[in-house]
Write an enzyme that holds these catalytic residues in place. Structure first.
Site, PDB file in Angstrom:
ATOM      1  N   MET A  58      53.100  52.500  27.166  1.00  0.00           N
ATOM      2  CA  MET A  58      54.061  53.590  27.314  1.00  0.00           C
ATOM      3  C   MET A  58      54.694  53.909  25.960  1.00  0.00           C
ATOM      4  O   MET A  58      54.419  53.239  24.968  1.00  0.00           O
ATOM      5  CB  MET A  58      55.092  53.229  28.375  1.00  0.00           C
ATOM      6  CG  MET A  58      54.492  53.187  29.780  1.00  0.00           C
ATOM      7  SD  MET A  58      55.640  52.656  31.053  1.00  0.00           S
ATOM      8  CE  MET A  58      55.840  50.922  30.689  1.00  0.00           C
ATOM      9  N   SER A  69      38.428  28.520  62.092  1.00  0.00           N
ATOM     10  CA  SER A  69      38.267  28.933  60.700  1.00  0.00           C
ATOM     11  C   SER A  69      38.174  30.456  60.698  1.00  0.00           C
ATOM     12  O   SER A  69      37.305  31.027  61.360  1.00  0.00           O
ATOM     13  CB  SER A  69      37.004  28.317  60.092  1.00  0.00           C
ATOM     14  OG  SER A  69      36.911  28.653  58.719  1.00  0.00           O
ATOM     15  N   ASP A 121      34.513  39.554  58.181  1.00  0.00           N
ATOM     16  CA  ASP A 121      34.205  40.313  59.394  1.00  0.00           C
ATOM     17  C   ASP A 121      35.466  40.722  60.139  1.00  0.00           C
ATOM     18  O   ASP A 121      35.534  41.812  60.715  1.00  0.00           O
ATOM     19  CB  ASP A 121      33.303  39.483  60.314  1.00  0.00           C
ATOM     20  CG  ASP A 121      31.822  39.702  60.006  1.00  0.00           C
ATOM     21  OD1 ASP A 121      31.481  40.757  59.460  1.00  0.00           O
ATOM     22  OD2 ASP A 121      31.013  38.807  60.308  1.00  0.00           O
ATOM     23  N   GLY A 161      52.138  48.399  24.749  1.00  0.00           N
ATOM     24  CA  GLY A 161      51.549  49.574  24.112  1.00  0.00           C
ATOM     25  C   GLY A 161      51.153  50.689  25.047  1.00  0.00           C
ATOM     26  O   GLY A 161      50.674  51.726  24.604  1.00  0.00           O
ATOM     27  N   LYS A 214      62.314  44.345  29.400  1.00  0.00           N
ATOM     28  CA  LYS A 214      62.988  44.489  28.108  1.00  0.00           C
ATOM     29  C   LYS A 214      64.494  44.534  28.286  1.00  0.00           C
ATOM     30  O   LYS A 214      65.247  43.880  27.549  1.00  0.00           O
ATOM     31  CB  LYS A 214      62.485  45.754  27.419  1.00  0.00           C
ATOM     32  CG  LYS A 214      62.843  45.849  25.942  1.00  0.00           C
ATOM     33  CD  LYS A 214      62.093  47.022  25.281  1.00  0.00           C
ATOM     34  CE  LYS A 214      60.603  46.773  25.273  1.00  0.00           C
ATOM     35  NZ  LYS A 214      59.855  47.853  24.597  1.00  0.00           N
ATOM     36  N   GLU A 242      36.611  35.725  63.893  1.00  0.00           N
ATOM     37  CA  GLU A 242      36.267  36.909  63.103  1.00  0.00           C
ATOM     38  C   GLU A 242      36.206  38.171  63.953  1.00  0.00           C
ATOM     39  O   GLU A 242      36.026  39.271  63.428  1.00  0.00           O
ATOM     40  CB  GLU A 242      34.933  36.692  62.371  1.00  0.00           C
ATOM     41  CG  GLU A 242      33.831  36.166  63.266  1.00  0.00           C
ATOM     42  CD  GLU A 242      32.616  35.680  62.495  1.00  0.00           C
ATOM     43  OE1 GLU A 242      32.339  36.215  61.403  1.00  0.00           O
ATOM     44  OE2 GLU A 242      31.942  34.764  62.987  1.00  0.00           O
ATOM     45  N   TYR A 281      43.813  24.634  55.270  1.00  0.00           N
ATOM     46  CA  TYR A 281      42.744  24.673  54.269  1.00  0.00           C
ATOM     47  C   TYR A 281      42.401  26.110  53.931  1.00  0.00           C
ATOM     48  O   TYR A 281      42.559  27.015  54.754  1.00  0.00           O
ATOM     49  CB  TYR A 281      41.458  24.020  54.809  1.00  0.00           C
ATOM     50  CG  TYR A 281      41.562  22.586  55.217  1.00  0.00           C
ATOM     51  CD1 TYR A 281      41.317  21.558  54.310  1.00  0.00           C
ATOM     52  CD2 TYR A 281      41.887  22.240  56.532  1.00  0.00           C
ATOM     53  CE1 TYR A 281      41.405  20.227  54.693  1.00  0.00           C
ATOM     54  CE2 TYR A 281      41.973  20.912  56.932  1.00  0.00           C
ATOM     55  CZ  TYR A 281      41.731  19.919  56.001  1.00  0.00           C
ATOM     56  OH  TYR A 281      41.814  18.601  56.382  1.00  0.00           O
ATOM     57  N   HIS A 329      47.478  45.676  18.819  1.00  0.00           N
ATOM     58  CA  HIS A 329      47.211  46.065  20.201  1.00  0.00           C
ATOM     59  C   HIS A 329      45.987  45.337  20.756  1.00  0.00           C
ATOM     60  O   HIS A 329      46.015  44.797  21.871  1.00  0.00           O
ATOM     61  CB  HIS A 329      47.003  47.587  20.271  1.00  0.00           C
ATOM     62  CG  HIS A 329      46.584  48.078  21.623  1.00  0.00           C
ATOM     63  ND1 HIS A 329      45.272  48.277  21.962  1.00  0.00           N
ATOM     64  CD2 HIS A 329      47.307  48.373  22.720  1.00  0.00           C
ATOM     65  CE1 HIS A 329      45.204  48.694  23.215  1.00  0.00           C
ATOM     66  NE2 HIS A 329      46.425  48.768  23.691  1.00  0.00           N
ATOM     67  N   ARG A 359      60.544  38.479  25.742  1.00  0.00           N
ATOM     68  CA  ARG A 359      59.851  38.468  27.032  1.00  0.00           C
ATOM     69  C   ARG A 359      58.940  37.249  27.062  1.00  0.00           C
ATOM     70  O   ARG A 359      58.610  36.683  26.018  1.00  0.00           O
ATOM     71  CB  ARG A 359      59.016  39.738  27.218  1.00  0.00           C
ATOM     72  CG  ARG A 359      57.960  39.951  26.140  1.00  0.00           C
ATOM     73  CD  ARG A 359      57.334  41.329  26.219  1.00  0.00           C
ATOM     74  NE  ARG A 359      56.443  41.602  25.105  1.00  0.00           N
ATOM     75  CZ  ARG A 359      55.983  42.805  24.785  1.00  0.00           C
ATOM     76  NH1 ARG A 359      56.347  43.857  25.496  1.00  0.00           N
ATOM     77  NH2 ARG A 359      55.172  42.972  23.762  1.00  0.00           N
ATOM     78  N   GLY A 381      37.182  33.878  59.651  1.00  0.00           N
ATOM     79  CA  GLY A 381      36.190  34.602  58.849  1.00  0.00           C
ATOM     80  C   GLY A 381      36.743  35.978  58.532  1.00  0.00           C
ATOM     81  O   GLY A 381      36.479  36.953  59.244  1.00  0.00           O
ATOM     82  N   THR A 382      37.563  36.048  57.495  1.00  0.00           N
ATOM     83  CA  THR A 382      38.334  37.275  57.233  1.00  0.00           C
ATOM     84  C   THR A 382      37.486  38.430  56.727  1.00  0.00           C
ATOM     85  O   THR A 382      37.965  39.576  56.724  1.00  0.00           O
ATOM     86  CB  THR A 382      39.481  36.982  56.247  1.00  0.00           C
ATOM     87  OG1 THR A 382      38.966  36.294  55.105  1.00  0.00           O
ATOM     88  CG2 THR A 382      40.542  36.123  56.914  1.00  0.00           C
ATOM     89  N   ARG A 412      62.885  53.236  23.996  1.00  0.00           N
ATOM     90  CA  ARG A 412      61.709  52.421  24.329  1.00  0.00           C
ATOM     91  C   ARG A 412      61.570  52.262  25.839  1.00  0.00           C
ATOM     92  O   ARG A 412      62.564  52.197  26.559  1.00  0.00           O
ATOM     93  CB  ARG A 412      61.820  51.030  23.702  1.00  0.00           C
ATOM     94  CG  ARG A 412      62.002  50.998  22.199  1.00  0.00           C
ATOM     95  CD  ARG A 412      62.337  49.573  21.758  1.00  0.00           C
ATOM     96  NE  ARG A 412      62.689  49.476  20.352  1.00  0.00           N
ATOM     97  CZ  ARG A 412      61.854  49.098  19.382  1.00  0.00           C
ATOM     98  NH1 ARG A 412      60.620  48.770  19.680  1.00  0.00           N
ATOM     99  NH2 ARG A 412      62.246  49.029  18.137  1.00  0.00           N
ATOM    100  N   CYS A 439      37.705  30.948  55.690  1.00  0.00           N
ATOM    101  CA  CYS A 439      36.482  30.774  54.898  1.00  0.00           C
ATOM    102  C   CYS A 439      35.906  32.105  54.415  1.00  0.00           C
ATOM    103  O   CYS A 439      34.773  32.163  53.963  1.00  0.00           O
ATOM    104  CB  CYS A 439      35.424  30.007  55.697  1.00  0.00           C
ATOM    105  SG  CYS A 439      34.940  30.811  57.242  1.00  0.00           S
TER     106      CYS A 439
END
Length: 924
Positions: free
Chosen positions: A112, A784, A789, A110, A32, A756, A871, A466, A344, A786-787, A101, A851
């Site tokens: 705050m 690749s 594990d 709405g 604001k 992994e 990828y 709202h 805004r 393996g996030t 405000r 992956c």
């Protein structure tokens, strides 16, 4: 730091005689405050005032007050505004009044607090009445202050004021607040003072004391329950706090030449380039958004306030072109003069976001790359949400089922059971029920239930109420202002006033957020397909230089076909174990586990399924992970073994023998036990079988279509050491070469690994350096990550049990985000970063991808782009979101590089100037 420095940094003036401060920092002045600074700078009239910046919110949170020097600077800024406006704050003659405000860096509509008309008291109200020659306006403003100050600052329940207000209106025979005369308003103010007394409170007559308390209340609302809940729902993190904006009050309730409104520069529901909003004559801002009175469409304003409307159109177009985005503005007309109160970037539906982005590019306001950043990944998710198809809309069930119509507040369609309270919505959602939350009107306290509901229905409130604003921001179906409905929360019923039809809690209804229709009973829904404007956005994303490609996690032909239809360039993960759970296949797999038999039958259905994958992908890469999970996942629980099952598994009717074998295979920690590559090493015949099925499936496709070009990538899971990998890779290569020779086909297969295990990530250079001694060729062509594990092993957290404590961790701020949803950049992310760097240093041609679940998370995708992955792979449904996020990551990366280059050039210029001496710098 001196007091003066602190004041200048933390209180920033705007409007009137204030000088523009250059490029304001949104994180410091809030959204604001930034809008007010910019509007002043580009020549748009804003009521003068000043912003107490976000760092002061942190000071207040710690001390429950602000330093004395800050309050002195507030007084100094008040004096500056007094001079600009020619009025005195709280004067008995012509009082200057303020609004207070909130304004965080990210819009939280709405959530705050706001207080208007600060500075009025028993004497100032008389002065305002004389100065404006409008006693009714003065007393109306005073009663609003008493109400808002009591509720916001002192915590007096709003209902206490509302009861007195309703009684005064009833006594006066008034339908709306504007029907009350001066004497009724004076009586109401007296009644409000009694409410203060009943609650053990007193309204301060000192204007500065009012202002000081309001500032504290607004800063305090940053940590209100509703604001915290909103930030949780919308995953808003990393903000300093809210700013507080003190602004000169201008009045829309001074008569029929005054008014107030809220508007968007374009339609936030459809994106059409047309003014969209509402206004009220003789009203203040909260009247528009609170749903107390029904506002008029902004398009009608030109008939009653033509000059102000003309200026308004000029202003809103100027603001949109400056920010290069659709704008949400608030304005007031006081005695014919237009004032812009705030601007805004407007919240919008997914449909609107796509159209606005394309039109901004067509209109020459934005480049394709800039327009791409106007679309949030959530907007794409919204477009893939259900809606009522054309045949359903044309059906008698739909047409005859419409029992009421309101305003189209939020996009799409929803079907669910009626609930009447936010708490009930959250409880039913937790049970897995789909619900529609129906309310007379919503308030910020309802956000938890609104989020939990599939759709929202209100009896009161306009298009900028709202409910509508929040629903549009979330992409949630909403019908608001359905005035023919009588909602009784206590009786948990909805009555259609015109027909008397009654709906009770638990009844199923459908709502159409695009038309405002409410329909009895369930209506069939469908999910839209890609194409049209969304297709253009996807093309822009794919075309960004350096953008990562998006593959999909798919375990069957239909999954792969859906992924290809969503733009996936291949399959990044096929989990072969998912092919084993069909009822006719599971017994075969179990027999192999118990006695080693039936491998040929498993190979047959694997070969068939792989063939379907290659066919669906039509020449695109297909990454197939060899068997990964522990074998116990395929076995029955001991208590579920029956004689029939024992006979099916080759044990006759010996239930005891089966149970003994199952117990003998028990592992204390199976996710770290005999699984992944370890299974292939202990049972090499299974690895051979899977690779044979993969290459034969490729050959089958080539036999069917000589032009086919299947591209299999064989991925070895859960590798921890190069010895493990080499063992499995050589088995895979030998089998692949054997089948290729037997079938006399050319299949360009690749072999790589899933990173992994943390040890693998830390020794990635060793994997990248592996070669086959027999031919000297690299043995590992891709990583690749393996996030899933990798995260649980690196952080020591079981993802299957994490939900027991992660929600609490998020509440306490121990975790900023769930690490299984968004990559832990500081820990797990550094393992990925190091692995990428080490692997590429040894083999620059190494293909790199991810992956895990993080492959579909926009924030994680930005990180993966920055570390150099080529990828990402995610579920088919998330592919469009990932494509957008990948394109945006490329744009942001390029912008960051350009900004860094600008800084370097600026530093270089300054260095040259300093070498030439002060005179050269003056000339410059």
């Amino acid at each position: 730091m001196t007091n003066t420095t602190f004041q200048n940094e933390h209180i920033i003036a705007f409007g009137g005689s204030a000088r523009p401060t250059g490029e304001p920092n949104r994180q410091i002045v809030g959204g604001k405050g930034l809008g007010l600074q910019v509007m002043s700078k580009i020549g748009v009239d804003v009521p003068p005032g000043f912003t107490l910046t976000t760092p002061l919110c942190q000071v207040f949170a710690k001390e429950n007050d602000l330093p004395a020097a800050i309050w002195e600077n507030v007084r100094a800024n008040v004096r500056r505004v007094e001079q600009d406006m020619g009025k005195k704050f709280g004067s008995k003659v012509n009082p200057l009044l303020f609004s207070c405000r909130s304004g965080a860096a990210i819009s939280m509509p709405g959530m705050m607090d706001t207080v208007l008309n600060i500075g009025l008291n028993e004497e100032a109200v008389e002065g305002l009445a004389k100065a404006t020659n409008n006693p009714r306006f003065a007393w109306d403003s005073y009663r609003r202050l008493l109400d808002m100050y009591g509720e916001v600052v002192l915590g007096i329940p709003h209902e206490d004021f509302e009861k007195r207000f309703d009684k005064i209106k009833a006594d006066a025979g008034a339908v709306n607040d504007v029907d009350l005369d001066v004497s009724s308003l004076q009586k109401l103010c007296k009644e409000y003072k009694e409410v203060y007394t009943e609650n053990g409170q007193e309204f301060p007559s000192d204007p500065f004391e009012q202002l000081k308390s309001c500032v504290k209340a607004v800063f305090g609302s940053w940590n209100s329950a509703r604001a915290i809940k909103y930030r949780e729902i919308n995953k808003i993190t990393g903000l300093i706090g809210t700013a507080t904006n003190i602004q000169t009050m201008v009045f829309g309730n001074m008569g029929n030449d005054s008014g107030t409104g809220v508007a968007f520069s374009r339609n936030p529901s459809t994106g059409i380039n047309e003014l969209y909003g509402e206004y009220l004559i003789n009203a203040q801002g909260e009247d528009v958004v609170a749903g107390i009175r029904t506002p008029e469409p902004i398009s009608k304003m030109h008939a009653v306030l033509p000059d102000a409307y003309k200026k308004f159109v000029t202003n809103i177009n100027k603001i949109e072109r400056h920010f290069k985005d659709m704008q949400d503005v608030e304005f007031t007309v006081e005695k014919g003069k237009l004032w812009m109160l705030q601007c805004r970037s407007g919240k919008r539906t997914g449909q609107a976001a796509i159209k606005i982005a394309i039109d901004l590019e067509k209109d020459g306001i934005c480049s394709p790359a800039e327009s791409l950043l106007k679309v949030d990944p959530d907007h794409v998710r919204q477009l893939l949400h259900p809606h009522f198809p054309a045949d359903a809309l044309a059906s008698d069930k739909y047409k005859k089922g419409v029992f009421a119509k309101g305003l189209p507040g939020g996009p799409g369609a929803a079907v669910g059971k009626l609930v009447f309270t936010p708490k009930e919505a959250e409880e039913e959602n937790a049970k897995g029920e789909v619900v529609i939350l129906v309310r007379e009107t919503t308030s910020p306290e309802d956000v938890g239930g609104m989020w939990a509901a599939a759709g929202i229905l209100t009896a009161r409130g306009g298009m900028t109420s709202h409910a509508a604003v929040v629903a549009r921001g979330w992409g949630k179906p909403c019908v608001c202002g359905c005035s023919d409905l009588d909602v009784s929360e206590t009786q948990r019923t909805v009555t259609v006033k015109s027909t008397g039809e009654l709906f009770k809690a638990g009844d199923t209804i459908s709502i159409n957020g695009s038309t405002g229709e409410t329909i009895r009973g369930p209506i069939d829904m469908e999910v839209p397909s890609l194409g049209g404007d969304l297709g253009v956005i996807m093309d822009w994303a794919d075309a960004q230089p350096g953008a990562m490609k998006v593959m999909a996690n798919a375990d069957s032909g239909p999954d792969a076909a859906q992924a290809a239809g969503h733009g996936a360039v291949g399959v990044g993960l096929c989990r072969t174990e998912h092919m084993f759970f069909a009822p006719e296949r599971l017994p075969i797999v179990r027999r192999w586990i118990f006695n080693g038999g039936g491998l040929d039958k498993i190979k047959q259905f694997q070969r068939h399924d792989f063939h379907e994958l290659f066919k669906a992908m039509d020449g695109k890469m297909v990454t197939i992970r060899l068997l990964d999970p522990p074998l116990h996942e395929f076995l029955p629980r001991p208590e579920n073994v029956t004689e029939k099952l024992a006979e099916q598994l080759g044990f006759g009717k010996d239930v005891k023998a089966v149970v003994e074998r199952i117990n003998a295979m028990h592992e204390e920690n199976p996710m770290l036990g005999l699984r992944g590559c370890r299974l292939g090493i202990i049972h090499p015949e299974f690895t051979e079988m899977q690779v044979e099925a993969i290459i034969n499936a490729c050959a089958d496709q080539i036999d069917e279509n000589p032009k086919a070009n299947p591209r299999p990538r064989i991925m070895i899971p859960l590798i921890g050491s190069t010895a493990e990998y080499k063992n499995q890779a050589l088995i895979c290569k030998a089998m692949a070469e054997r089948v290729i020779a037997e079938r006399k086909v050319d299949v360009p297969y690749e072999i790589g690994t899933m990173i992994e295990v943390p040890r693998a990530a830390l020794t990635s250079d060793q994997f990248a350096a592996l070669v086959d001694e027999a031919d000297g060729k690299p043995l590992c062509s891709f990583f690749s990550f393996g996030t899933n594990d990798l995260t649980q092993m690196a952080m020591g957290i079981s993802r299957d049990d994490a939900n027991e404590f992660i929600p609490r961790y998020l509440e306490l701020g121990i975790f900023k985000e769930d690490p299984f949803q968004s990559i832990d950049e500081e820990g797990v992310g550094q393992l990925v970063r190091r692995s990428v760097a080490d692997g590429l240093r040894v083999n620059p041609n190494l293909s790199l991808s991810v992956c895990g679940e993080h492959g579909g998370d926009p924030k994680s995708i930005r990180f993966f782009h920055d570390v150099g992955l080529a990828y990402v792979s995610c579920s088919p449904f998330r592919v469009p979101v990932a494509r957008l996020a990948a394109g945006q990551a490329a744009v942001k990366h390029l912008m960051a590089k350009q900004e860094e280059e600008k800084k370097k050039q600026a530093a270089k210029t300054i260095a040259i100037q300093e070498q030439k001496g002060p005179a050269a710098m003056v000339v410059q």
